[in-house]
Design a protein around this motif. Sequence first.
Motif, short mmCIF file in Angstrom:
data_model
loop_
_atom_site.label_atom_id
_atom_site.label_comp_id
_atom_site.label_asym_id
_atom_site.label_seq_id
_atom_site.Cartn_x
_atom_site.Cartn_y
_atom_site.Cartn_z
N THR A 1 -6.63 -3.23 3.50
CA THR A 1 -5.68 -3.72 4.49
C THR A 1 -6.39 -3.74 5.84
O THR A 1 -6.84 -2.69 6.32
CB THR A 1 -4.44 -2.84 4.57
N SER B 1 -8.22 1.14 -1.04
CA SER B 1 -8.10 1.83 -2.34
C SER B 1 -8.91 1.07 -3.39
O SER B 1 -9.05 -0.15 -3.32
CB SER B 1 -6.64 1.94 -2.75
N ASN C 1 -4.01 -8.30 3.83
CA ASN C 1 -4.61 -7.66 2.66
C ASN C 1 -5.73 -8.54 2.10
O ASN C 1 -5.67 -9.77 2.20
CB ASN C 1 -3.57 -7.41 1.57
N ALA D 1 -6.16 0.54 5.60
CA ALA D 1 -6.03 1.23 4.30
C ALA D 1 -7.03 0.64 3.33
O ALA D 1 -7.44 -0.52 3.47
CB ALA D 1 -4.61 1.09 3.76
N SER E 1 0.82 -1.21 0.00
CA SER E 1 0.00 0.00 0.00
C SER E 1 0.86 1.26 0.00
O SER E 1 0.42 2.31 -0.46
CB SER E 1 -0.92 0.01 1.22
N TYR E 2 2.08 1.14 0.51
CA TYR E 2 2.97 2.29 0.60
C TYR E 2 4.38 1.89 0.17
O TYR E 2 4.71 0.70 0.10
CB TYR E 2 2.99 2.85 2.03
#
Length: 209
Positions: free
Chosen positions: A127, A207, A174, A205, A23-24
């Motif tokens: 996440t 998206s 995830n 998280a 994610s990052y």
Amino acid sequence: MSFSDFSKVESIASLNSFLAENSYIQGNAATQADVTVYKNFQKQYPALTRYLNHIASFSEEFEKLPAGEVPASKEAAEEEDDDEVDLFGSDDDEVDEEAEKIKQERLAAYAAKKAAKPKAAAKSLVTLDVKPWDDETDLDQLLANVKSIEQDGLVWGAHQFIPVGFGIKKLQINLVVEDDKVSLDELQASVEEDEDHVQSTDIAAMSKL
């Protein structure tokens, strides 16, 4: 991992592959590393970045936007212009009418085919943080219980155990969900039914894919 030069397509492909499982850029939260990558990409593709950010602002209204056509590349447009040049200067109206008829029939067939094509389901990459009761909680069993939850439109992904203090580790996992089929609130409730292992859950998280 460093992503500083996007002048090559390979760099963009590499970043895309990396973000498919992360994610990052570093760790489990946004950092200056993410800012640096964003600015590097924006510096080399300012117009594309502006366009993507602008179009993303319409995400809630995608289905309501008017129809349109993606313009062809410059090379394709030039080839199309060449094809349309009538080298013989024909004035045969009947030929023109027949060509127009065929064109309209093909457009109608294309429109019908496009309308019948099923739309891709909207999906989200999530996440999920799962917090145990204490440092004596069996994390392997906790993970097994979480992944034993099966549902149409739900796919579990990679996981890791992250220290949170006092010898306690939380599970971070995830998952990909189809938005129309899976309720995240209900999924969290299902995970929290494992009262012997799970204290609470949080969405760390999320998206859209």
